[in-house]
Motif scaffolding. Sequence first.
Motif, PDB file in Angstrom:
ATOM      1  N   TYR A  55      18.853  19.925 -45.135  1.00  0.00           N
ATOM      2  CA  TYR A  55      19.316  19.951 -43.745  1.00  0.00           C
ATOM      3  C   TYR A  55      19.023  18.626 -43.039  1.00  0.00           C
ATOM      4  O   TYR A  55      19.888  18.059 -42.361  1.00  0.00           O
ATOM      5  CB  TYR A  55      18.630  21.098 -42.995  1.00  0.00           C
ATOM      6  N   ILE A  56      17.808  18.111 -43.201  1.00  0.00           N
ATOM      7  CA  ILE A  56      17.427  16.847 -42.557  1.00  0.00           C
ATOM      8  C   ILE A  56      18.327  15.710 -43.019  1.00  0.00           C
ATOM      9  O   ILE A  56      18.845  14.938 -42.212  1.00  0.00           O
ATOM     10  CB  ILE A  56      15.940  16.525 -42.852  1.00  0.00           C
ATOM     11  N   VAL A  57      18.524  15.616 -44.322  1.00  0.00           N
ATOM     12  CA  VAL A  57      19.334  14.515 -44.868  1.00  0.00           C
ATOM     13  C   VAL A  57      20.782  14.627 -44.413  1.00  0.00           C
ATOM     14  O   VAL A  57      21.399  13.631 -44.001  1.00  0.00           O
ATOM     15  CB  VAL A  57      19.240  14.490 -46.404  1.00  0.00           C
ATOM     16  N   GLU A  58      21.337  15.835 -44.474  1.00  0.00           N
ATOM     17  CA  GLU A  58      22.753  15.996 -44.135  1.00  0.00           C
ATOM     18  C   GLU A  58      23.011  15.854 -42.640  1.00  0.00           C
ATOM     19  O   GLU A  58      24.073  15.367 -42.240  1.00  0.00           O
ATOM     20  CB  GLU A  58      23.251  17.352 -44.634  1.00  0.00           C
ATOM     21  N   TYR A  73      20.776  14.250 -40.299  1.00  0.00           N
ATOM     22  CA  TYR A  73      20.240  13.032 -39.680  1.00  0.00           C
ATOM     23  C   TYR A  73      20.274  11.796 -40.593  1.00  0.00           C
ATOM     24  O   TYR A  73      20.035  10.682 -40.131  1.00  0.00           O
ATOM     25  CB  TYR A  73      18.791  13.273 -39.239  1.00  0.00           C
ATOM     26  N   GLY A  74      20.553  11.992 -41.861  1.00  0.00           N
ATOM     27  CA  GLY A  74      20.416  10.901 -42.822  1.00  0.00           C
ATOM     28  C   GLY A  74      21.308   9.693 -42.580  1.00  0.00           C
ATOM     29  O   GLY A  74      20.976   8.590 -43.012  1.00  0.00           O
ATOM     30  N   ASN A  75      22.434   9.879 -41.907  1.00  0.00           N
ATOM     31  CA  ASN A  75      23.336   8.756 -41.648  1.00  0.00           C
ATOM     32  C   ASN A  75      23.072   8.064 -40.318  1.00  0.00           C
ATOM     33  O   ASN A  75      23.768   7.097 -39.977  1.00  0.00           O
ATOM     34  CB  ASN A  75      24.794   9.238 -41.679  1.00  0.00           C
ATOM     35  N   HIS A  76      22.093   8.539 -39.581  1.00  0.00           N
ATOM     36  CA  HIS A  76      21.778   7.893 -38.300  1.00  0.00           C
ATOM     37  C   HIS A  76      21.094   6.551 -38.565  1.00  0.00           C
ATOM     38  O   HIS A  76      20.237   6.449 -39.456  1.00  0.00           O
ATOM     39  CB  HIS A  76      20.856   8.788 -37.465  1.00  0.00           C
ATOM     40  N   PRO A  77      21.446   5.505 -37.831  1.00  0.00           N
ATOM     41  CA  PRO A  77      20.848   4.177 -38.092  1.00  0.00           C
ATOM     42  C   PRO A  77      19.337   4.135 -37.887  1.00  0.00           C
ATOM     43  O   PRO A  77      18.686   3.224 -38.415  1.00  0.00           O
ATOM     44  CB  PRO A  77      21.569   3.261 -37.093  1.00  0.00           C
ATOM     45  N   ALA A  78      18.770   5.093 -37.146  1.00  0.00           N
ATOM     46  CA  ALA A  78      17.321   5.096 -36.935  1.00  0.00           C
ATOM     47  C   ALA A  78      16.575   5.891 -38.007  1.00  0.00           C
ATOM     48  O   ALA A  78      15.342   5.940 -37.992  1.00  0.00           O
ATOM     49  CB  ALA A  78      16.991   5.668 -35.554  1.00  0.00           C
ATOM     50  N   PHE A  79      17.296   6.504 -38.936  1.00  0.00           N
ATOM     51  CA  PHE A  79      16.659   7.302 -39.993  1.00  0.00           C
ATOM     52  C   PHE A  79      15.994   6.351 -40.987  1.00  0.00           C
ATOM     53  O   PHE A  79      16.649   5.528 -41.622  1.00  0.00           O
ATOM     54  CB  PHE A  79      17.713   8.167 -40.683  1.00  0.00           C
ATOM     55  N   TYR A  80      14.688   6.477 -41.145  1.00  0.00           N
ATOM     56  CA  TYR A  80      13.901   5.533 -41.939  1.00  0.00           C
ATOM     57  C   TYR A  80      14.047   5.790 -43.434  1.00  0.00           C
ATOM     58  O   TYR A  80      14.058   6.942 -43.893  1.00  0.00           O
ATOM     59  CB  TYR A  80      12.424   5.658 -41.552  1.00  0.00           C
ATOM     60  N   PHE A 122      16.126   2.970 -51.802  1.00  0.00           N
ATOM     61  CA  PHE A 122      15.737   3.229 -50.414  1.00  0.00           C
ATOM     62  C   PHE A 122      15.791   4.737 -50.188  1.00  0.00           C
ATOM     63  O   PHE A 122      16.870   5.339 -50.157  1.00  0.00           O
ATOM     64  CB  PHE A 122      16.674   2.503 -49.444  1.00  0.00           C
ATOM     65  N   LEU A 123      14.615   5.343 -50.066  1.00  0.00           N
ATOM     66  CA  LEU A 123      14.529   6.796 -49.958  1.00  0.00           C
ATOM     67  C   LEU A 123      13.868   7.216 -48.646  1.00  0.00           C
ATOM     68  O   LEU A 123      12.970   6.525 -48.142  1.00  0.00           O
ATOM     69  CB  LEU A 123      13.717   7.358 -51.130  1.00  0.00           C
ATOM     70  N   PRO A 124      14.281   8.371 -48.097  1.00  0.00           N
ATOM     71  CA  PRO A 124      13.607   8.898 -46.902  1.00  0.00           C
ATOM     72  C   PRO A 124      12.138   9.164 -47.198  1.00  0.00           C
ATOM     73  O   PRO A 124      11.762   9.447 -48.345  1.00  0.00           O
ATOM     74  CB  PRO A 124      14.347  10.206 -46.618  1.00  0.00           C
ATOM     75  N   LEU A 125      11.312   9.058 -46.192  1.00  0.00           N
ATOM     76  CA  LEU A 125       9.874   9.322 -46.334  1.00  0.00           C
ATOM     77  C   LEU A 125       9.502  10.509 -45.457  1.00  0.00           C
ATOM     78  O   LEU A 125       9.949  10.601 -44.306  1.00  0.00           O
ATOM     79  CB  LEU A 125       9.063   8.084 -45.961  1.00  0.00           C
ATOM     80  N   TYR A 126       8.690  11.412 -46.002  1.00  0.00           N
ATOM     81  CA  TYR A 126       8.260  12.602 -45.270  1.00  0.00           C
ATOM     82  C   TYR A 126       6.739  12.734 -45.353  1.00  0.00           C
ATOM     83  O   TYR A 126       6.158  12.662 -46.442  1.00  0.00           O
ATOM     84  CB  TYR A 126       8.881  13.868 -45.867  1.00  0.00           C
ATOM     85  N   TYR A 127       6.103  12.924 -44.198  1.00  0.00           N
ATOM     86  CA  TYR A 127       4.703  13.315 -44.176  1.00  0.00           C
ATOM     87  C   TYR A 127       4.664  14.838 -44.198  1.00  0.00           C
ATOM     88  O   TYR A 127       5.398  15.495 -43.449  1.00  0.00           O
ATOM     89  CB  TYR A 127       4.012  12.803 -42.917  1.00  0.00           C
ATOM     90  N   VAL A 128       3.800  15.410 -45.040  1.00  0.00           N
ATOM     91  CA  VAL A 128       3.713  16.866 -45.159  1.00  0.00           C
ATOM     92  C   VAL A 128       2.322  17.296 -44.702  1.00  0.00           C
ATOM     93  O   VAL A 128       1.329  17.165 -45.434  1.00  0.00           O
ATOM     94  CB  VAL A 128       3.991  17.334 -46.602  1.00  0.00           C
ATOM     95  N   TYR A 129       2.259  17.814 -43.475  1.00  0.00           N
ATOM     96  CA  TYR A 129       0.958  18.170 -42.895  1.00  0.00           C
ATOM     97  C   TYR A 129       0.413  19.452 -43.538  1.00  0.00           C
ATOM     98  O   TYR A 129       1.157  20.383 -43.849  1.00  0.00           O
ATOM     99  CB  TYR A 129       1.090  18.361 -41.384  1.00  0.00           C
TER     100      TYR A 129
END
Length: 443
Positions: free
Chosen positions: A228-231, A233-240, A249-256
């Motif tokens: 869901y996150i990738v689909e 928000y993944g194309n937003h220019p601010a998505f790290y 270049f891969l998304p990064l997630y902190y898992v609390y």
Amino acid sequence: MARFRRKSCCALIALALAVLIISVILKYLSPEDNNLGSQFALRLIPPSRQMEQDNDVVISAKPAQIIAAPAEKADRMENKMQDFPEPNYNVHAFYYVWYGNPEFNGKYVHWDHPLLPHWDSKVASGYPSGRHQPPDDIGANFYPALGPYSSGDPWVLEEHMRQLRTAAVGVLSVSWYPRSMNDDNGEEIDNLLPLVLDAADKYQLKVVFHIEPYKGRNDANMRENIKYIVERYGNHPAFYRYKTGTGKFLPLYYVYDSYLQTPDVWAQLLKPNGISTVRNTPYDGIFIALLVEERHKKDIQTAGFDGLYTYFATNGFTYGSSHHNWRSIKTFCDYNDLVFVPSVGPGYIDTSIRPWNSQNTRNRINGKYYETSFNAAVDARPQIISITSFNEWHEGTQIEKAIPKTWGKTVYLDYLPHKPTVYLEITQKWARKFSEEQKKWLE
């Protein structure tokens, strides 16, 4: 009589001339036809919110909407960016969007945090209970310069991005719950992410997701939430996206609180042969686990995580948050090809919501605690440094601007004798130093 008539005629002519002159002047000053008149009129209206101004960061009242051509807006924004330091995308700040107020939410959210009882009923009986009652009584030991704001207020979001950019922070790690879910004291926050991403992009900042321990979290629904996150928000220019050693270049997630699920559950998501695996799929990423106890190091490796972070801003509170352990943790990470992300903070105090927890308070010492924390982190030579936090007011770890305030017998803590921007300034200093040191390590 003739003399009287002459005097009367003269008087009438003078009066007519005066009326004509005044009409012309009033026409000239009309705000519909003259910008000067409009600005003059606006200055007579008091601002909607009185804010502070200092030498480094200027905060103004909410601006009126100004219509400008897209090219003009872009030029203006580009010029504004030149006034800020370069963002360091290896400095991440934990960011919370769970606050609300009556203006935007119909009620206060999180600022009215309840006082949490001690787990021992005998101890709990010796401390007060109930809820805070904003706007003067809030669930924090410090008081924000913006007052008890709403995270959904676009003006507040923009002001936060200005402060983060002033501090040279490059990435904000947004506390996130899945759709239709929230923490015990808040409301759904996923619907705010488009606003956050847009505001961040305006200031050339990036956003990562700090995934909270939502109810029922497991490998299967984590995969669905990552998808869901990738689909969405993944194309937003601010998505790290993090550049790996292989050039991806891969998304990064902190898992609390990742330790709440066993390594075998996470392995189903994070190992290539797992039932719910994201590896080598469009939903692959860099997953950073929370290190609390020393034994968690092995669990993190076994589970298939890509790195670890320490989160807590309390030196000595946990194995992971203890500065003297960071070098050995980094050695472990290097040996096992893991990303190490120590978390620095300006101090810690949560007695506004946990009145029995004074033993875990960490005094700010006028910024020295923060400096010591940053120094220890840089000394460990990590890939990324995270900051706990930009605005976790309940635990007193915020670097956001705070102001002195007294309400009845309550005296809020503040940053005196320094300015409200002091922790932004310290962050900027160390973000620059961290960047310089990283360049040396690569030589």
